[in-house]
Structure formats: C-alpha cells, structure tokens
Design an enzyme around this catalytic site. Structure first.
Site, PDB file in Angstrom:
ATOM      1  N   LYS A   1     -21.420  56.174  24.544  1.00 16.46           N
ATOM      2  CA  LYS A   1     -20.934  56.584  25.874  1.00 16.46           C
ATOM      3  C   LYS A   1     -21.907  57.559  26.536  1.00 16.46           C
ATOM      4  O   LYS A   1     -22.080  58.678  26.098  1.00 16.46           O
ATOM      5  CB  LYS A   1     -19.566  57.279  25.762  1.00 16.46           C
ATOM      6  CG  LYS A   1     -18.955  57.534  27.147  1.00 16.46           C
ATOM      7  CD  LYS A   1     -17.886  58.586  27.165  1.00 16.46           C
ATOM      8  CE  LYS A   1     -18.383  59.968  27.447  1.00 16.46           C
ATOM      9  NZ  LYS A   1     -19.002  60.149  28.765  1.00 16.46           N
TER      10      LYS A   1
ATOM     11  N   THR B   1     -18.485  72.066  25.220  1.00 15.79           N
ATOM     12  CA  THR B   1     -17.896  70.757  24.908  1.00 15.79           C
ATOM     13  C   THR B   1     -18.093  70.432  23.427  1.00 15.79           C
ATOM     14  O   THR B   1     -17.207  69.846  22.799  1.00 15.79           O
ATOM     15  CB  THR B   1     -18.517  69.666  25.815  1.00 15.79           C
ATOM     16  OG1 THR B   1     -18.321  70.051  27.172  1.00 15.79           O
ATOM     17  CG2 THR B   1     -17.858  68.324  25.601  1.00 15.79           C
ATOM     18  N   GLY B   2     -19.216  70.850  22.857  1.00 15.52           N
ATOM     19  CA  GLY B   2     -19.457  70.631  21.425  1.00 15.52           C
ATOM     20  C   GLY B   2     -18.353  71.241  20.574  1.00 15.52           C
ATOM     21  O   GLY B   2     -17.923  70.655  19.572  1.00 15.52           O
TER      22      GLY B   2
ATOM     23  N   GLU C   1     -27.610  80.084  28.796  1.00 10.74           N
ATOM     24  CA  GLU C   1     -28.567  78.983  28.966  1.00 10.74           C
ATOM     25  C   GLU C   1     -28.601  78.628  30.449  1.00 10.74           C
ATOM     26  O   GLU C   1     -27.650  78.054  30.981  1.00 10.74           O
ATOM     27  CB  GLU C   1     -28.117  77.763  28.144  1.00 10.74           C
ATOM     28  CG  GLU C   1     -29.102  76.633  28.263  1.00 10.74           C
ATOM     29  CD  GLU C   1     -28.674  75.349  27.553  1.00 10.74           C
ATOM     30  OE1 GLU C   1     -27.490  74.983  27.586  1.00 10.74           O
ATOM     31  OE2 GLU C   1     -29.568  74.694  26.985  1.00 10.74           O
TER      32      GLU C   1
ATOM     33  N   GLU D   1     -25.670  68.329  18.684  1.00  9.42           N
ATOM     34  CA  GLU D   1     -26.966  68.822  19.176  1.00  9.42           C
ATOM     35  C   GLU D   1     -26.685  69.484  20.508  1.00  9.42           C
ATOM     36  O   GLU D   1     -26.465  68.807  21.511  1.00  9.42           O
ATOM     37  CB  GLU D   1     -27.927  67.626  19.309  1.00  9.42           C
ATOM     38  CG  GLU D   1     -29.363  68.003  19.002  1.00  9.42           C
ATOM     39  CD  GLU D   1     -30.091  68.459  20.242  1.00  9.42           C
ATOM     40  OE1 GLU D   1     -29.891  69.639  20.627  1.00  9.42           O
ATOM     41  OE2 GLU D   1     -30.834  67.676  20.812  1.00  9.42           O
TER      42      GLU D   1
ATOM     43  N   CYS E   1     -32.786  70.972  26.498  1.00 11.82           N
ATOM     44  CA  CYS E   1     -32.119  71.874  25.545  1.00 11.82           C
ATOM     45  C   CYS E   1     -33.126  72.809  24.901  1.00 11.82           C
ATOM     46  O   CYS E   1     -32.867  73.980  24.706  1.00 11.82           O
ATOM     47  CB  CYS E   1     -31.347  71.078  24.505  1.00 11.82           C
ATOM     48  SG  CYS E   1     -32.350  69.895  23.588  1.00 11.82           S
TER      49      CYS E   1
HETATM   50  O1  TXE Z   1     -21.966  68.699  29.804  1.00 11.56           O
HETATM   51  P1  TXE Z   1     -20.973  68.231  28.672  1.00 11.56           P
HETATM   52  P2  TXE Z   1     -21.800  68.736  31.395  1.00 11.56           P
HETATM   53  C1  TXE Z   1     -25.114  72.284  29.706  1.00 11.56           C
HETATM   54  C2  TXE Z   1     -25.613  72.710  31.076  1.00 11.56           C
HETATM   55  C3  TXE Z   1     -24.498  72.265  31.996  1.00 11.56           C
HETATM   56  C4  TXE Z   1     -23.282  72.290  31.107  1.00 11.56           C
HETATM   57  C5  TXE Z   1     -22.198  71.322  31.511  1.00 11.56           C
HETATM   58  O2  TXE Z   1     -25.721  74.113  31.093  1.00 11.56           O
HETATM   59  O3  TXE Z   1     -24.323  73.133  33.067  1.00 11.56           O
HETATM   60  O4  TXE Z   1     -23.759  71.941  29.846  1.00 11.56           O
HETATM   61  O5  TXE Z   1     -22.711  69.996  31.701  1.00 11.56           O
HETATM   62  C6  TXE Z   1     -18.959  64.207  27.417  1.00 11.56           C
HETATM   63  N1  TXE Z   1     -14.956  65.347  24.402  1.00 11.56           N
HETATM   64  N2  TXE Z   1     -25.791  71.121  29.202  1.00 11.56           N
HETATM   65  O6  TXE Z   1     -20.387  69.034  31.794  1.00 11.56           O
HETATM   66  O7  TXE Z   1     -19.559  68.518  29.029  1.00 11.56           O
HETATM   67  C7  TXE Z   1     -19.490  63.975  28.808  1.00 11.56           C
HETATM   68  O8  TXE Z   1     -18.801  62.897  29.447  1.00 11.56           O
HETATM   69  C8  TXE Z   1     -15.989  64.496  24.196  1.00 11.56           C
HETATM   70  C9  TXE Z   1     -26.805  71.392  28.235  1.00 11.56           C
HETATM   71  O9  TXE Z   1     -22.400  67.515  31.928  1.00 11.56           O
HETATM   72  O10 TXE Z   1     -21.482  68.813  27.406  1.00 11.56           O
HETATM   73  C10 TXE Z   1     -20.949  63.694  28.524  1.00 11.56           C
HETATM   74  O11 TXE Z   1     -21.116  62.346  28.080  1.00 11.56           O
HETATM   75  N3  TXE Z   1     -16.954  64.295  25.099  1.00 11.56           N
HETATM   76  C11 TXE Z   1     -27.079  70.220  27.374  1.00 11.56           C
HETATM   77  C12 TXE Z   1     -21.272  64.637  27.369  1.00 11.56           C
HETATM   78  O12 TXE Z   1     -20.009  64.951  26.788  1.00 11.56           O
HETATM   79  C13 TXE Z   1     -16.903  64.973  26.257  1.00 11.56           C
HETATM   80  C14 TXE Z   1     -27.188  68.916  28.106  1.00 11.56           C
HETATM   81  C15 TXE Z   1     -21.967  65.935  27.761  1.00 11.56           C
HETATM   82  O13 TXE Z   1     -21.169  66.640  28.674  1.00 11.56           O
HETATM   83  C16 TXE Z   1     -15.861  65.879  26.534  1.00 11.56           C
HETATM   84  C17 TXE Z   1     -26.112  68.759  29.089  1.00 11.56           C
HETATM   85  C18 TXE Z   1     -14.846  66.058  25.544  1.00 11.56           C
HETATM   86  N4  TXE Z   1     -13.837  66.924  25.690  1.00 11.56           N
HETATM   87  C19 TXE Z   1     -25.487  69.859  29.606  1.00 11.56           C
HETATM   88  N5  TXE Z   1     -16.080  66.427  27.741  1.00 11.56           N
HETATM   89  C20 TXE Z   1     -28.308  70.496  26.507  1.00 11.56           C
HETATM   90  N6  TXE Z   1     -28.594  71.748  26.188  1.00 11.56           N
HETATM   91  O14 TXE Z   1     -29.012  69.578  26.095  1.00 11.56           O
HETATM   92  C21 TXE Z   1     -17.220  65.890  28.219  1.00 11.56           C
HETATM   93  N7  TXE Z   1     -17.723  64.998  27.327  1.00 11.56           N
END
Ligand code: TXE
Length: 479
Positions: free
Chosen positions: A179, A234-235, A383, A252, A286
């Site tokens: 996904k 979210t992690g 971050e 990650e 990241c």
């Molecule tokens: O990320 P999410 P978002 C950081 C960056 C950004 C913040 C939020 O600072 O402002 O995260 O971004 C899925 N259970 N990074 O909201 O929520 C979602 O659909 C399972 C840093 O876009 O982490 C997507 O596919 N999955 C980071 C994925 O998780 C869920 C890179 C990532 O979304 C979920 C991205 C749930 N409850 C954002 N909720 C890095 N450091 O690499 C959402 N998702």
C-alpha cells in the site's frame, strides 16, 4: 512489456489496482496532485476493506507455491523486474516527478537505484546454518518465509521505499500486499502492472488507499508481518496495532540526523556534499542531514560556503532539467515547513539565506539556512523534513557529541574530518543505526539500514534485513 504513457493536458486515469493477478478498479478513488502546480493531474482507483480481504485471501493462496519455488527461481523473476524497471525508466521517472515533485534526474536515479538494489538483494545467500555437528547430535538453523507481508510506504521516495521491502519479502519466499501513500500512489500502481506479468496471481497485490487501509492491514489476522516506512508517530500506532496478532515488524521511521564538522576540515571542500546531503529531495529524506554542528573555528567560513551552494540551487518544477530542488510533496508538509520558518523568524535566530516563500502556485520553498539557533527550538529538536537546516556551533567536541545524541531519534549521522581514525572513533559514539565519515546518505543492498531509538525497529537490506522476513527454525537431531 511497457507501461502505458501519459495523455497530455487531460486528467490521467490509466491506473489499476492489482488483486489476485487481475488489474482492476476499486470501490473508491484518489485524486493525485502535482505539487509543482498544486493541481490534480491524475485519478486512480482506491481500495477498501473488501478489496483488502480479497487480496489477503489471494496472497495466502499463492504463498505455498511461491515459498516452494526456491531462491534461485525467485531471484530470476526479480532480475526480470529490474529489467522491466529499466525498460520503463523514462515513463516511470516522469510520473514519479509529476506525483512526488523531485527533479527528473533524481527520479531516474531512484528507479535505477531500485533496479540495482533489487538485483543486489537477490544475490544474497541465506544458507542453512550448522550450529552443532558432533557424534551425538546435529543442530541446524533454517529460515522459512513468514507467509504474507504487508508493506506500507510514504511519499518521499515511493519507488525505492517500496522496492526494498517488496524484493526482500518476495526473494525470501513471502507473498505481498503493498500500500503506497495516498499522496503518491501512481508509480507504485505502475510497478504492480509490471509485476502482474512477472509473478503468479496473488503473489503481489497493490492497493492504493488512504490511511485507514494501512490501519486495517496492521490489524488483519491474515497478514504475518508489516514493513512500515513513515513517521515516528504513525510507526508507534503500527507497533501497537500489530501487537494483537503478534505480527513481525520492520519500522523504518524518521530521523534528526546530526553532522559534526571537525576543526580540521576545509569548509569549501565539504560544502557541496554537506549541502546536497541536507537539501536533496528538498530535505524530504529520512536520512538527510537535519542539524549541522560546526566547530567555532570554521563556523563562519562553513556558513558562507553553504550559502554559496544554496545560491547555486535552482528551485522549480522537477520536469525542468535545470531544476535542482523541487517543491514540498504535499500541502500538509508545505504548511508545516512554512510555519516552522515563521517561527524561526520571530525566534531571534539568523536566517542566512532563503526564508521567503514565493507567491506562486505549487508548494515551493527556497533552501533556507539558519544560524544562531537555540538548541531547544523546534527546528533543532524535531524532524523538519523540508529545505530548512540549522547550523549550530561548538567549541568542545564532547559537548558536540552529547548534543548530537540528545534526541529521541537515532537513524543516522555523520562526522566530517581529515583524520579518518578520529572520525571513526567519534562515529562509533553516535547513537544511530548508521554513522558515516566524510559522507552522508549512502545505502547498499548488502549493508543493513535502520534506526536506533525511536527511529525504528529492525533493519532493511543485507542478510540481517532479509532474515527479518523469515522465521528462524531450529532443527535438532539426536544421532
Ligand atoms: O506520514 P505517515 P504522513 C513525516 C513528515 C510528515 C509526517 C506525516 O514529517 O510531516 O511524517 O506525514 C500510512 N496505520 N514523514 O502523514 O502517517 C499512510 O497512508 C497504518 C517522515 O504522510 O507516516 C502512508 O502510506 N498505516 C517519513 C504511510 O502510512 C498508516 C516519510 C506513511 O504515512 C496509518 C513520510 C495507520 N494508522 C513522512 N496512518 C520519513 N522520515 O521517511 C497512515 N498510514
């Protein structure tokens, strides 16, 4: 095989989910924005709970035959995937730039790196290990696939961050539900199209969808492992939701990477590399440098050299080959970074360059360097994930190491020096998953990558990463 090309000027709709070997539409749809214009340029199908149910059933059905195929045959299929990625590199790169924003050269590089990384992983040997072999007993350690792996990816590097876990899962004999982020689903759906010709039905299922489907995946009893790349917040939800079914996890997550610049370097000589490692993909990486700690004796000179580099950057639409920095990928991230810049402006810190948001369509922010920043300001502690980087100063190296480590993050970090032994000793004291000396942001399919502290759990790539897609099983025989 080729993926369908774009129709210019019209809303692009040539996208399908991949479920049980079929390219199909979903119960909903996602509108995808080009961040360089702020306008919707494509619409793709989106999956809900019902499609997830079908995909999990198909993946479970396909799992035994895929497991029994063996490493060699699976490596051959992964080789074909790498070839298909290269064959379609131009159209995929253009689509990646349109949905993600990054400069076209970097999109090409992402696909190329993904192809090479896939081949590299599929060359790693995972042999049975003999632990004890004597007259009385034989004890071996075998590794078998987990079953079905759910892969959830973010929007900053959608191709690369899908291919790492995807190829790890497939090569080790698992089937997959993938996904992508709702912000960048398109290249991942095209990846699904390519795979539909290469793997048996059900082995890979690609479901574009919103956040809710991510949560459903983490709770689904038919999925054995989740590989998640995204934010720390979210992690943590994924970690908690996976507990109920005791899913295996690779997380990650984000970073707040420090770069410690020692007093013995020539600032001019390192400025280009330090700038690129901080601002690549407009800081949306990241493992980008997020905090620079420079020794006081070279602080001013380094600030000047980095400002010079910023002056050479070209911010614009990633499809323009002259562009070196694209827009923020989405409005949410754009608003967050604009807010951070506004906060910095009233904080007493010194903006060395950038800081002015252009009044034009698209989510553009110029590279912004900030000096004299308070250590407890949000720009240093959080971050930022955008093109704004603080340059901090230190006089005592012990103090710099302590400040670099004073964070809940622990993804990576770097030390910059002409004395490699000294650099190595300092690198070993950084509380991170990867510490570089005189470079930052380099990965390889044979080198483990992942975070310490709240930056994650487990490792991707290498033997270590691949084995996390497998269950170790001891076979113990009395002779
Ligand atoms: O990320 P999410 P978002 C950081 C960056 C950004 C913040 C939020 O600072 O402002 O995260 O971004 C899925 N259970 N990074 O909201 O929520 C979602 O659909 C399972 C840093 O876009 O982490 C997507 O596919 N999955 C980071 C994925 O998780 C869920 C890179 C990532 O979304 C979920 C991205 C749930 N409850 C954002 N909720 C890095 N450091 O690499 C959402 N998702």
């Amino acid at each position: 095989m080729t993926v369908q090309a774009a129709e210019s000027d019209t809303l692009r709709t040539d996208f399908s989910l991949l479920i049980d070997g079929e390219l199909t539409q979903g119960s909903g749809h996602l509108d995808v924005i080009n961040p360089a214009t702020g306008a919707v340029f494509a619409r793709c199908p989106a999956a809900g709970a019902q499609e997830l149910g079908r995909a999990v059933k198909a993946a479970r059905r396909a799992a035994p035959a895929w497991r029994d195929l063996g490493f060699e045959a699976r490596a051959e299929i992964i080789g074909k995937l790498a070839a298909a990625l290269r064959e379609n590199q131009d159209s995929l790169a253009e689509l990646l730039t349109q949905e993600q924003g990054k400069p076209i050269g970097q999109s090409v590089a992402e696909i190329d790196r993904g192809a090479a990384g896939s081949e590299g992983m599929a060359r790693i040997d995972i042999p049975v290990e003999t632990l004890i072999d004597n007259e009385g007993q034989l004890i071996e350690l075998h590794y078998r696939p987990l079953g079905v792996v759910g892969i959830i990816t973010p929007w900053n590097a959608p191709v690369n961050l899908a291919l790492g876990p995807l190829v790890s899962a497939l090569y080790t004999g698992n089937t997959v539900i993938l996904k992508p982020s709702p912000y960048t689903p398109l290249t991942t759906l095209k990846l699904g199209e390519l795979l539909s010709d290469l793997v048996p039905a059900g082995v890979v299922n690609v479901l574009a969808a919103g956040d809710e489907l991510g949560q459903l995946m983490t709770e689904h009893a038919g999925i054995d492992k989740i590989s998640f790349t995204g934010s720390v917040e979210t992690g943590k939800k994924v970690f908690a939701n996976a507990a109920n079914t005791m899913k295996r996890l690779t997380l990650e997550l984000g970073g707040n990477d420090p770069a410690i610049i020692l007093d013995d370097v020539d600032p001019q000589a390192i400025a280009k590399k330090v700038f690129f490692s901080s601002f690549v993909n407009s800081g949306q990486v990241c493992m980008a440098i997020k905090r620079i700690y420079a020794h006081e004796s070279i602080y001013d000179e380094l600030c000047d050299a980095l400002v010079e580099e910023a002056g050479r950057a070209r911010v614009g639409n990633g499809l323009d080959p002259e562009t070196t920095l694209g827009p923020m990928q989405n409005k949410m991230q754009y608003d967050k970074v604009c807010e951070l810049i506004a906060e910095v402006k009233t904080s007493g810190a010194r903006i060395l360059c950038g800081g002015e948001i252009p009044d034009e369509p698209g989510y553009f922010i110029p590279p912004t360097l900030v000096a004299d920043v308070a250590e407890d300001s949000r720009l240093v502690t959080d971050e930022q994930f955008g093109p704004i980087v603080p340059i901090l100063t230190y006089s005592d190296l012990e103090d710099a190491i302590a400040r670099a480590n004073d964070t809940r993050f622990g993804l990576s970090g770097s030390v910059w020096t002409n004395d490699l032994e000294r650099g190595k000793a300092i690198a070993a004291r950084l509380e991170v998953g990867t510490a570089w000396v005189n470079m930052h942001r380099a990965t390889s399919p044979v080198v483990p990558f992942g975070g310490a502290k709240e930056s994650g759990l487990g490792r991707q790539y290498s033997h270590l990463g691949l084995k996390s897609y497998m269950e170790p099983e001891v076979i113990s025989i009395a002779r």
